[in-house]
Structures are given as C-alpha cells and as structure tokens.
Design an enzyme around this catalytic site. Sequence first.
Site, PDB file in Angstrom:
ATOM      1  N   PRO A 172      30.286  -3.151 -42.963  1.00  0.00           N
ATOM      2  CG  PRO A 172      28.594  -3.370 -44.570  1.00  0.00           C
ATOM      3  CD  PRO A 172      29.394  -2.350 -43.827  1.00  0.00           C
ATOM      4  CG  ASP A 213      38.340   5.132 -35.167  1.00  0.00           C
ATOM      5  OD1 ASP A 213      37.172   5.192 -35.619  1.00  0.00           O
ATOM      6  OD2 ASP A 213      39.152   6.048 -35.325  1.00  0.00           O
ATOM      7  CB  SER A 214      40.800   1.535 -39.156  1.00  0.00           C
ATOM      8  OG  SER A 214      39.473   1.253 -39.552  1.00  0.00           O
TER       9      SER A 214
END
Length: 200
Positions: A18, A75-76
Amino acid sequence: MKIRLIKGMRLIVATHNPGKAVEIDALLDGHYEVVTAASLNLPEPEETESTFVGNALLKARHAADRAGEVALADDSGLSVAALDGAPGIFSARWAGPEKDFAFAMRRVEDRLEEVSSDDRRAWFTSALAVAWPDGPAVVVEGRVDGVLTFPPRGDRGFGYDPIFVPEGYDQTFGELDPALKDSISHRARAFAKLKAALID
Ligand code: ITT
C-alpha cells in the site's frame, strides 16, 4: 511502432504494497485510471530473479498477462554499503512474513554492529517496468543516495524510510514531507525516465 502510455487509459499497478501504491499514484498524477493488482485479486508472483530490473519485469509481465491489460510494477529496496548492498532485492523479505519493518530496521542495525563498520552510506533503488499483455515491456531504474541513522525517526512513508536520510537533507524519509520524497526519491527518478520513454 512506438509504444506509448496514453493519458486516460487504464493501468494495472502491480503491487500489493500500500505504501508503494500511494507513491505510484502520486507520480502518475491522476493521468491514468489506476487499478491495483491487489484490488483485482491477482496473485503475487514469486520474485525469482536476481536483480531489481528482473523482478520488476517479472511482476509487470505476470499482471499484464493475467489481467489482459497494461501493467506497471516496481521492484525496489534498500542497499547498505557496509553490508555489500544487502538487503537489496531481499528488502521485503528481511521484514519476515509479518512485514515487520521495525524488526527489519533493527536487523540492519544489528548487521552493521556485527561488521563493526562506521560506514553509514546507503541507497534506495527502484526499477519500474511496464508490460503490455503478450507484448513488449520497458524497464528503467532510479536511485537515491543517503546515510542511515538509528534509532528510526518519523512515521511518514513506509518500509525503511525512518532510518534513511537522503543526501542534502537532515531529516529521514519518515520525517520529510511525502511530496518532497516524491520529488527526489529513487521511485521519482525512475519515473522521470519512464515518462521520457513512454509518455508524450
Ligand atoms: P510488491 O512486490 O507487491 O510491489 P513488496 O513490498 O514485496 O511489494 P518489493 O519486493 O519491491 O515490494 O520490496 C521492496 C521493499 O523495499 C519494500 O517492502 C520496502 O520495505 C523497501 N522499500 C522500497 N522502496 C522504499 C521506499 O521508498 N521507502 C522505504 N522502503 C522502501
């Protein structure tokens, strides 16, 4: 043929996080009809690649092919210089199944003590991928450098934000105005590249 994101189109945001969804929404600035993968009950794929770019492509492809619509995935993660870039692509996994980031941040602090390093340099990376169903995909990467601080400070943002002070600032991403974070973050920098590649 030039592939483009057309303003007003529906875009699946392939995340179940979220905090990320809020930031991606802010970056898209109301120009798209955003639907999250979570709200479509799309399953979360296993992140089996070994790079941010690989996992971003995997998540965007997975959502686009299942939903039959264009999908955007991020993507982190946080990389710590003294820990040879860990947790890196394992940033979410360091928080355990309960997604407990107080625990994950303590783990970073404990590991730094274990290696007895005073080097507090760290960086966030974001790979953003857009995939067309059964079609092409585009991926870009952005990074923001900073230093780590303990104990964690601030309750804005998400994940590792309370221990990360971006270069040029004194406050953590957990303390800074979210609009400021959205202007200098790894995600913002990746988004600027995506915009240059896909948005008129
Ligand atoms: P999705 O795959 O569903 O998008 P996720 O949380 O599993 O959600 P990642 O695999 O990309 O996503 O994990 C990235 C983790 O890195 C994330 O859970 C955060 O803890 C951390 N992270 C990434 N960006 C961050 C940011 O801007 N601020 C703080 N922590 C961040």
